[in-house]
Design an enzyme around this catalytic site. Structure first.
Site, PDB file in Angstrom:
ATOM      1  N   TYR A   1       7.270  14.983   3.856  1.00  0.00           N
ATOM      2  CA  TYR A   1       6.308  14.512   2.847  1.00  0.00           C
ATOM      3  C   TYR A   1       7.031  14.245   1.525  1.00  0.00           C
ATOM      4  O   TYR A   1       7.218  13.126   1.128  1.00  0.00           O
ATOM      5  CB  TYR A   1       5.177  15.516   2.663  1.00  0.00           C
ATOM      6  CG  TYR A   1       4.097  15.016   1.736  1.00  0.00           C
ATOM      7  CD1 TYR A   1       3.145  14.102   2.189  1.00  0.00           C
ATOM      8  CD2 TYR A   1       4.045  15.413   0.407  1.00  0.00           C
ATOM      9  CE1 TYR A   1       2.161  13.617   1.338  1.00  0.00           C
ATOM     10  CE2 TYR A   1       3.067  14.937  -0.457  1.00  0.00           C
ATOM     11  CZ  TYR A   1       2.132  14.038   0.012  1.00  0.00           C
ATOM     12  OH  TYR A   1       1.168  13.549  -0.840  1.00  0.00           O
TER      13      TYR A   1
ATOM     14  N   SER B   1       0.527   9.266   4.131  1.00  0.00           N
ATOM     15  CA  SER B   1       0.246   9.041   2.717  1.00  0.00           C
ATOM     16  C   SER B   1       1.563   8.854   1.962  1.00  0.00           C
ATOM     17  O   SER B   1       2.294   7.902   2.229  1.00  0.00           O
ATOM     18  CB  SER B   1      -0.581  10.205   2.155  1.00  0.00           C
ATOM     19  OG  SER B   1      -1.135   9.876   0.920  1.00  0.00           O
TER      20      SER B   1
ATOM     21  N   ASP C   1     -10.518   4.123   4.065  1.00  0.00           N
ATOM     22  CA  ASP C   1      -9.531   4.866   3.281  1.00  0.00           C
ATOM     23  C   ASP C   1      -9.537   4.312   1.868  1.00  0.00           C
ATOM     24  O   ASP C   1      -8.913   3.291   1.581  1.00  0.00           O
ATOM     25  CB  ASP C   1      -8.132   4.751   3.903  1.00  0.00           C
ATOM     26  CG  ASP C   1      -7.117   5.659   3.216  1.00  0.00           C
ATOM     27  OD1 ASP C   1      -7.444   6.198   2.133  1.00  0.00           O
ATOM     28  OD2 ASP C   1      -6.017   5.837   3.762  1.00  0.00           O
TER      29      ASP C   1
ATOM     30  N   HIS D   1      -8.978   8.587   4.614  1.00  0.00           N
ATOM     31  CA  HIS D   1      -7.596   9.024   4.436  1.00  0.00           C
ATOM     32  C   HIS D   1      -7.258  10.208   5.342  1.00  0.00           C
ATOM     33  O   HIS D   1      -6.090  10.515   5.546  1.00  0.00           O
ATOM     34  CB  HIS D   1      -7.358   9.395   2.972  1.00  0.00           C
ATOM     35  CG  HIS D   1      -5.928   9.432   2.578  1.00  0.00           C
ATOM     36  ND1 HIS D   1      -5.083   8.341   2.686  1.00  0.00           N
ATOM     37  CD2 HIS D   1      -5.151  10.433   2.079  1.00  0.00           C
ATOM     38  CE1 HIS D   1      -3.878   8.669   2.264  1.00  0.00           C
ATOM     39  NE2 HIS D   1      -3.881   9.927   1.902  1.00  0.00           N
TER      40      HIS D   1
END
Length: 708
Positions: free
Chosen positions: A471, A552, A639, A678
């Site tokens: 991430y 993301s 989203d 999302h």
């Protein structure tokens, strides 16, 4: 067989000038989700992806096994409101967890709110909620199809019936009850003439704080706070423990906040109009998070001068920084992640120690540590407690444990926790697997922590497939948690899994975050690529057998890395990724991410962003034999956090530049979901369908077998 990709229209006339640099944006038309062109694009992509995924001969057995493993009871921490307890329970395959009410901990749970009854397909979810101070009223926000937009409703707890009013157009809001139980503070945006159902892309601006009185229509709500000169500011509100003060946290980005308060207890006629605000912090230079209060003294968690965070006390009668008092100082290594008050005089403080949580008990008055609550290496994924109650609950999880919920009676010393619920997954034996934490050197020599999971019986060699997850952003720590999909990878596909704790996250405090944001963002990509190199060099896997995954900001990570070093990976899964780094700030809440990314409107940041923006760095490598890895993008029509146009534009350019090459045999595809956002609130059936498709894509691209 090499896929045949759609011939996507390129409008070469769309050219932007960034500080003298001309940048073409031929897929600008894909930014309109409602145009017939965009709808045709989506349909054309689905006609490629869906048949490909259906061709996996293991699809049915994968779906069945995921369903079997997912079918285990899941519990949240019990929370006491008034005289009753409330707990979220999912029997296993319910699309949404159900909120139950108990008269006491030994009583039979009774359904209080079941979101599954609100829609046939489970796409209406409970987004946020709050009980009144006396526990007699329940305010709850509902999201449809995964959108960040919510509607707030109210329920009488004793009767279980809803009140008539509904609060619309709410987004990025907490729910804060005044202590007279008569109403709530909440935030919403201006009522747009355009749609606001989660499929729009317009920027979210002019957040306003309102007060709603029970039994009145939303049109009568009182506007309490607005900042007309700062349209990008977002307002959060909390009512102090004593009920006298409302504490306001103001954010523009995702880092640092302002702090104000208002003495609502001194208002002779209650809340009738805009609140008089007293500033505590007037500059965006640090984080300040309300923890608890004792009269006029509030306790805050902050990184002001303490990059590992500390707790401070501020007296609202003299809020000048010169009067602030340190309650719990900064730890030299561990990061203070959160704190809460219990038993009236105690603080429960959670620290992150080398990507493992530690729970400590401190004295509220002196800050002195009084004890520690024993934890195995893992993560506290849930907590409940109140200042006025002597008991707390906390939910522990790890890579090999779906969870244990503990209860601790703080009136008894020494502090000892008892198991309240032990969660087990049928057919999963944790003793068959092992977890190791390694620290590998990144490009600049920085040691990066990474967890590696594998079956004990597996003999590793360079042909072993491996999935690497990352991430690396927004001060978010990637902690050890349980995953059904990970178990299927380990047990049935022979895929080991690795989780890298990249810079940009919060694992080691501010310096770790700062080392991976703005002009240091390339460090995150280097960390990820060097994680791949470590796994390859140490013979865990090979480049052709290495799968990378992120969502993301992690989708940006995957997109950037396949552009920079496509030869390192065999397969890439990019979920709801931020792919257009020059225009992300123009859509919905994207402007808030400027604190981590910078903005193309600033020339220096533009020069930085253009170097790694996934959309703008798709290029054929000098080595003509190098393919891009098999790539699957995932996005969804609702989203409204990272809008689908990012993935649309990226896949269109990827197929055009790379997919058109004769030697690019690896597929480049996109999965576009409907009635999903999302990720938050996604129903169980959609989660299983999505994970089935991801695993099928990996099986097809790497030629894996399914083992019973």
């Amino acid at each position: 067989m090499k896929p045949v990709y759609p011939n996507v229209f390129k409008d070469e006339s769309v050219i932007d000038d960034y500080h003298g640099t001309k940048i073409s944006d031929p897929y600008r038309w894909l930014e309109d989700p409602d145009s017939e062109q965009t709808k045709s694009f989506v349909e054309a992509q689905n006609q490629i992806t869906e048949p490909f995924l259906k061709s996996c001969v293991h699809k049915d057995v994968i779906n069945k096994r995921l369903t079997e493993l997912w079918n285990y009871p899941r519990y949240g921490c019990p929370k006491k409101h008034g005289s009753r307890y409330f707990i979220y329970i999912n029997s296993g395959l319910q699309n949404q967890s159900v909120l139950y009410m108990l008269d006491d901990l030994n009583a039979e749970p009774k359904v209080f709110l079941d979101p599954n009854t609100l829609s046939e397909d489970g796409t209406i979810s409970l987004y946020s909620s709050a009980f009144s101070e006396n526990g007699e009223y329940f305010a709850y926000g509902l999201s449809e199809s995964g959108s960040d937009w919510i509607k707030i409703k109210f329920r009488d707890v004793s009767s279980g019936t809803d009140l008539s009013e509904v609060l619309d157009k709410c987004k990025f809001t907490g729910i804060a009850w005044t202590h007279d139980h008569k109403g709530i503070f909440y935030a919403r945006y201006n009522v747009y003439e355009s749609k606001s159902d989660g499929t729009e892309t317009s920027a979210n601006e002019h957040h306003k704080l309102y007060y709603h009185r029970l039994g009145t229509p939303q049109t009568e709500d009182v506007l309490c706070v607005e900042f007309l000169d700062h349209p990008k500011w977002r307002i959060g509100a909390e009512v102090s423990e004593c009920g006298r003060y409302v504490i306001l946290s103001i954010r523009e980005g995702c880092k640092d906040n302002l702090l104000y308060f208002s003495d609502i207890g001194s208002l002779p006629n209650g809340i009738q109009g805009k609140l008089q605000l007293t500033p505590i912090v007037e500059n965006f230079d640090s984080e300040y998070e309300y923890v608890t209060s004792e009269g006029s003294i509030i306790t805050l968690r902050t990184n002001k001068g303490t990059p590992h965070y500390s707790l401070i006390n501020i007296d609202l009668t003299k809020p000048d920084p010169n009067n602030w008092v340190v309650l719990i100082g900064e730890d030299s290594k561990d990061v203070l992640e959160w704190a809460d008050c219990a038993r009236g005089d105690l603080l429960i403080v959670c620290y992150n120690h080398d990507v493992k949580h530690v729970l400590r008990v401190h004295d509220l008055k002196s800050g002195k540590q009084l004890g520690e609550l024993s934890l195995d290496p893992g993560t506290v994924v849930g907590y409940s407690g109140k200042k006025k109650n002597h008991e707390i609950f906390y939910h522990f999880s790890s890579f090999l444990s779906p969870g244990t919920i503990y209860r601790c009676d703080l009136s008894v010393q020494p502090f000892q926790s008892q198991v309240y619920k032990d969660i087990e997954v049928s057919g999963f034996e944790p003793s068959e697997y092992k977890v190791a934490q390694v620290f590998y050197p990144s490009k600049d020599g920085t040691k990066i922590p990474m967890y590696i999971l594998q079956p004990k019986s597996l003999l590793l060699d360079s042909n072993t497939p491996c999935m690497l997850y990352g991430y690396g952003g927004f001060n978010i720590s990637v902690m050890p948690v349980f995953s059904v999909t990970r178990i299927v990878l380990l047990r049935h596909l022979g895929v080991i899994t690795a989780i890298a704790n990249l810079r940009g996250g919060g694992e080691y405090g501010d310096s770790w975050h700062d080392a991976g944001r703005l002009f240091n963002k390339q460090n995150v990509f280097d960390d990820f690529q060097y994680a791949a190199k470590y796994l390859i060099n140490e013979k865990y896997t090979s480049a052709k057998q290495l799968i990378i995954n992120g969502g993301s900001n992690g989708g940006l990570l995957v997109g950037a890395c396949i552009n920079q070093t496509p030869e390192l990976f065999g397969c890439a899964i990019a979920e709801v990724g931020v792919m257009d780094m020059l225009r992300f700030h123009k859509f919905t809440i994207g402007h808030a991410w400027v604190s981590d990314y910078g903005s193309s409107e600033d020339e220096k940041h533009f020069q930085n962003l253009i170097r790694f923006s996934p959309l703008h760095n798709i290029r054929v490598k000098n080595d003509k034999d190098t393919q891009y890895p098999s790539t699957l993008l995932l996005t969804a029509d609702h989203d409204d956090r990272v809008v689908p146009l990012h993935s649309f534009k990226f896949i269109a350019e990827l197929q055009h530049v790379i997919g058109s090459r004769a030697n690019q045999k690896n597929p480049l595809m996109i999965r576009i979901d409907t009635k999903a956002g999302h990720g938050y609130g996604k129903p169980t059936t959609k989660k299983i369908q999505e994970q089935t498709d991801i695993l099928c894509f990996i099986i097809l691209c790497l030629g894996l077998k399914y083992y019973d």
